[in-house]
Design an enzyme around this catalytic site. Sequence first.
Site, PDB file in Angstrom:
ATOM      1  N   ILE A 256       0.843  -1.201   0.000  1.00  0.00           N
ATOM      2  CA  ILE A 256       0.000   0.000   0.000  1.00  0.00           C
ATOM      3  C   ILE A 256       0.882   1.258   0.000  1.00  0.00           C
ATOM      4  CG2 ILE A 256      -2.040  -1.092   1.026  1.00  0.00           C
ATOM      5  CD1 ILE A 256      -1.238   0.274   3.718  1.00  0.00           C
ATOM      6  N   GLY A 263       6.572  -1.784 -11.903  1.00  0.00           N
ATOM      7  CA  GLY A 263       7.164  -2.320 -13.141  1.00  0.00           C
ATOM      8  C   GLY A 263       7.515  -3.771 -12.910  1.00  0.00           C
ATOM      9  N   CYS A 266       6.780  -9.157 -13.926  1.00  0.00           N
ATOM     10  CA  CYS A 266       5.555  -9.917 -13.643  1.00  0.00           C
ATOM     11  C   CYS A 266       4.273  -9.088 -13.661  1.00  0.00           C
ATOM     12  CB  CYS A 266       5.694 -10.636 -12.317  1.00  0.00           C
ATOM     13  SG  CYS A 266       6.926 -11.944 -12.385  1.00  0.00           S
ATOM     14  N   LYS A 327      12.819  -2.176  -8.947  1.00  0.00           N
ATOM     15  CA  LYS A 327      12.751  -2.125  -7.476  1.00  0.00           C
ATOM     16  C   LYS A 327      14.143  -2.389  -6.935  1.00  0.00           C
ATOM     17  CE  LYS A 327      11.496  -6.867  -6.344  1.00  0.00           C
ATOM     18  NZ  LYS A 327      10.619  -7.684  -5.560  1.00  0.00           N
ATOM     19  N   ARG A 334      12.948  -4.604 -16.565  1.00  0.00           N
ATOM     20  CA  ARG A 334      11.730  -4.775 -17.364  1.00  0.00           C
ATOM     21  C   ARG A 334      10.611  -3.872 -16.826  1.00  0.00           C
ATOM     22  NH1 ARG A 334      11.909 -11.373 -17.762  1.00  0.00           N
ATOM     23  NH2 ARG A 334      12.954 -11.147 -15.756  1.00  0.00           N
TER      24      ARG A 334
HETATM   25  N1  LIG Z   1      11.104 -12.923 -12.313  1.00  0.00           N
HETATM   26  C1  LIG Z   1      10.279 -13.087 -11.284  1.00  0.00           C
HETATM   27  O1  LIG Z   1      10.371 -12.393 -10.275  1.00  0.00           O
HETATM   28  C2  LIG Z   1       9.203 -14.143 -11.340  1.00  0.00           C
HETATM   29  C3  LIG Z   1       8.531 -14.509 -10.159  1.00  0.00           C
HETATM   30  C4  LIG Z   1       7.559 -15.492 -10.225  1.00  0.00           C
HETATM   31  C5  LIG Z   1       7.227 -16.070 -11.424  1.00  0.00           C
HETATM   32  N2  LIG Z   1       7.885 -15.698 -12.573  1.00  0.00           N
HETATM   33  C6  LIG Z   1       7.537 -16.378 -13.815  1.00  0.00           C
HETATM   34  O2  LIG Z   1       8.562 -17.322 -14.087  1.00  0.00           O
HETATM   35  C7  LIG Z   1       8.790 -17.432 -15.501  1.00  0.00           C
HETATM   36  C8  LIG Z   1      10.244 -17.140 -15.801  1.00  0.00           C
HETATM   37  O3  LIG Z   1      10.505 -15.784 -15.496  1.00  0.00           O
HETATM   38  P1  LIG Z   1      11.993 -15.216 -15.396  1.00  0.00           P
HETATM   39  O4  LIG Z   1      11.879 -13.829 -14.911  1.00  0.00           O
HETATM   40  O5  LIG Z   1      12.846 -16.189 -14.680  1.00  0.00           O
HETATM   41  O6  LIG Z   1      12.389 -15.213 -16.967  1.00  0.00           O
HETATM   42  P2  LIG Z   1      13.798 -14.891 -17.604  1.00  0.00           P
HETATM   43  O7  LIG Z   1      13.510 -14.188 -18.874  1.00  0.00           O
HETATM   44  O8  LIG Z   1      14.715 -14.278 -16.605  1.00  0.00           O
HETATM   45  O9  LIG Z   1      14.403 -16.335 -17.932  1.00  0.00           O
HETATM   46  C9  LIG Z   1      13.848 -17.231 -18.840  1.00  0.00           C
HETATM   47  C10 LIG Z   1      14.981 -18.093 -19.413  1.00  0.00           C
HETATM   48  O10 LIG Z   1      14.434 -19.147 -20.174  1.00  0.00           O
HETATM   49  C11 LIG Z   1      15.312 -19.420 -21.272  1.00  0.00           C
HETATM   50  N3  LIG Z   1      14.595 -20.199 -22.268  1.00  0.00           N
HETATM   51  C12 LIG Z   1      13.604 -19.821 -23.105  1.00  0.00           C
HETATM   52  N4  LIG Z   1      13.185 -20.870 -23.837  1.00  0.00           N
HETATM   53  C13 LIG Z   1      13.917 -21.933 -23.467  1.00  0.00           C
HETATM   54  C14 LIG Z   1      13.933 -23.307 -23.849  1.00  0.00           C
HETATM   55  N5  LIG Z   1      13.097 -23.800 -24.765  1.00  0.00           N
HETATM   56  N6  LIG Z   1      14.830 -24.135 -23.265  1.00  0.00           N
HETATM   57  C15 LIG Z   1      15.692 -23.662 -22.336  1.00  0.00           C
HETATM   58  N7  LIG Z   1      15.712 -22.372 -21.926  1.00  0.00           N
HETATM   59  C16 LIG Z   1      14.826 -21.521 -22.479  1.00  0.00           C
HETATM   60  C17 LIG Z   1      15.730 -18.026 -21.704  1.00  0.00           C
HETATM   61  O11 LIG Z   1      16.900 -18.053 -22.490  1.00  0.00           O
HETATM   62  C18 LIG Z   1      15.904 -17.332 -20.352  1.00  0.00           C
HETATM   63  O12 LIG Z   1      17.244 -17.440 -19.902  1.00  0.00           O
HETATM   64  C19 LIG Z   1       7.808 -16.455 -16.135  1.00  0.00           C
HETATM   65  O13 LIG Z   1       6.646 -17.128 -16.490  1.00  0.00           O
HETATM   66  C20 LIG Z   1       7.527 -15.468 -15.022  1.00  0.00           C
HETATM   67  O14 LIG Z   1       6.265 -14.856 -15.171  1.00  0.00           O
HETATM   68  C21 LIG Z   1       8.867 -14.761 -12.546  1.00  0.00           C
END
Ligand SMILES: NC(=O)c1ccc[n+]([C@@H]2O[C@H](COP(=O)([O-])OP(=O)(O)OC[C@H]3O[C@@H](n4cnc5c(N)ncnc54)[C@H](O)[C@@H]3O)[C@@H](O)[C@H]2O)c1
Length: 443
Positions: A256, A263, A266, A327, A334
């Site tokens: 809050i 940003g 997610c 943050k 992003r």
């Molecule tokens: N970043 C966060 O804080 C967070 C928190 C909770 C959930 N999520 C969710 O988790 C998922 C991942 O997010 P992230 O921030 O870690 O993404 P990210 O972009 O940091 O990492 C994704 C990785 O996957 C790799 N990749 C893509 N296709 C691939 C394949 N076929 N085989 C192997 N590697 C492959 C990419 O090269 C990249 O390094 C998303 O769905 C996101 O919404 C993220």
Amino acid sequence: MNITVIGAGYVGLVTGTCFAELGNQVTCIDVNKEKITNLTQGILPIYEPGLEPMVTSNMADGRLHFANSLNEQPHEPKVIFIAVGTPSDTDGSADMQYVLNAARSIGAYINDYCVVVDKSTVPVGVADQVRAAIQAELDKRGVATKFDVVSNPEFLREGAAIDDFMRPDRIIVGDASERSKAIMLELYTPIIRSKEKIYFMNVKDAEMTKYVANAMLATKISFMNEMSVLCERLGVDIENVRLGIGSDSRIGNAFIYPGCGYGGSCFPKDVKALIKMAENNGVDPLVLRAVEDRNYAQKRVLPAKIRKIFGDDLSDITIGVWGLSFKPGTDDMREASSLVLIESLIQQKARVQVYDPVAMPVAKEMMPAEWFLSGQLSFAEHQYAAVDAADALVLVTEWKPFCYPDLTAMKKLMRRHIILDGRNQYDPKQMQDAEFEYYGIGR
Ligand SMILES: NC(=O)c1ccc[n+]([C@@H]2O[C@H](COP(=O)([O-])OP(=O)(O)OC[C@H]3O[C@@H](n4cnc5c(N)ncnc54)[C@H](O)[C@@H]3O)[C@@H](O)[C@H]2O)c1
């Protein structure tokens, strides 16, 4: 247990490293060859507090491995996590190409029973698509093995990812068969003190839980941001209002805090994807659209305040900016609010001097080279170098070193003594006493 994590990004690398720390054999797979080469040398693709020493020690102990494909991993996994990105597609829906590619690569690889765990945030129904994609590859190869697909969304926060992973509020597992349920319980038992913290539910419920959690948090932020705009007009201090409402146990203090917009990787994309899910299912997402609209407007509050102080033409004005990442505690840029602010300042011809403790290398890649070449934008070596001869300081990301600024030093360095506090970190009275003109959010 032998575990594979597909995707070595924020979630995949933290998941894999934490499971290795708990004694499992883990291989993190990523299609990005440079990422994997660097990781095998202990060079991390992201900044996350505490992660680097954990990666290197688990590699040294032989529990954590990195590879470019499933075929290159040293152990046959019992569990394969999908932790690849699910960015927004052009229409706002979540782009499933990476998840389905990962699923196909699993179908092309497995010969024995394993549990495929979807950790990526995916729209309702995607687990079925993952199952079908794996089955189609198995059919092509004539392999008759059984497998389970479960949904296990991740709730970690960047900047506190290891702690969140190791001490989760809850673990959600969707669609577990008795066999996969036992494996998921075995996997998570070391980090959940009480089994009541693990919720087994239907796969669609699990997929939806992640979106609703993020949308609820984004809603709280946007609601408070909207109230901050009204408070400012009414001469009310939103910070007192925040304290007043946060102490109500029905409301609580988390999420809050008014600011200059949310940003990150997610909230923006997940709110968008949920809007799309609602529209595709004949539901008018009135609240979600308002959450998004307020956030769009909120990212423009700081630029508007600057225009009000200095006018539209900022050619003779130098603005210092503290903080770039969306943050503190991460180098994730992003959808960061700083991007909107800096673009607006550059368009208005200001000179912009920026400092961030960790995100400058990532930010540099995202900003046009001509901004640097023209001398309009520069990255400072130190937070105080960013305010040198500046007409104003804008605080965008509340990194800890910015909490107690040396106002005496800043008074000497700055041309004009103006602070725009995008995160309400400073005490307006203290700023006034130090003879700084202070502008917060909603105060
Ligand atoms: N970043 C966060 O804080 C967070 C928190 C909770 C959930 N999520 C969710 O988790 C998922 C991942 O997010 P992230 O921030 O870690 O993404 P990210 O972009 O940091 O990492 C994704 C990785 O996957 C790799 N990749 C893509 N296709 C691939 C394949 N076929 N085989 C192997 N590697 C492959 C990419 O090269 C990249 O390094 C998303 O769905 C996101 O919404 C993220």
